[in-house]
Design a protein around this motif. Structure first.
Motif: not given
Length: 118
Positions: A39-48, A106-113, A68-79
């Motif tokens: 959670c301390k990493r910038p951008g993590v809270a925006e990842v779902n 399907e399970v949603s992982f909402n990093a903000h929450r 489902v619907k993968p993205r390539v940004e490193p923060v998204w990959v790590d989450v």
């Protein structure tokens, strides 16, 4: 973490719906307890992240999990990798109603929450 969705499932009674709903709550809760995004990493809270999987009656994955619907940004990959690890750490999922086995979930992982609860 926020939600779980069953696809391809037909409920015939309110009791079935309640039982499956309680089972999904247990499933999501078990995964959530294992999921610790950075959670301390910038951008993590925006990842779902949404993972799709099917569980066999023995509680192990028979299909997936897949992002489902993968993205390539490193923060998204790590989450996503941390969500996959949390999911695998929870196996086997044996305390669920029979209606949750052999159907896609399907399970949603909402990093903000997740970060708000810490």
């Amino acid at each position: 973490m926020s939600a779980a969705l069953l696809t391809g499932l037909f409920l015939t009674t309110p009791v079935q719906a309640e039982s499956l709903g309680q089972g999904l709550t247990r499933l999501v809760g078990k995964i959530q307890r294992n999921w610790k995004p950075d959670c301390k990493r910038p951008g993590v809270a925006e990842v779902n992240i949404v993972l799709k999987f099917t569980l066999a009656p023995n509680g192990h994955v028979s299909e997936g999990p897949e992002w489902v619907k993968p993205r390539v940004e490193p923060v998204w990959v790590d989450v996503a990798e941390s969500a996959l690890a949390a999911f695998k750490q929870g196996e086997p999922y044996t305390d669920l109603p029979q209606g949750l086995y052999n159907v896609p979930i399907e399970v949603s992982f909402n990093a903000h929450r997740a970060c708000a609860r810490d």
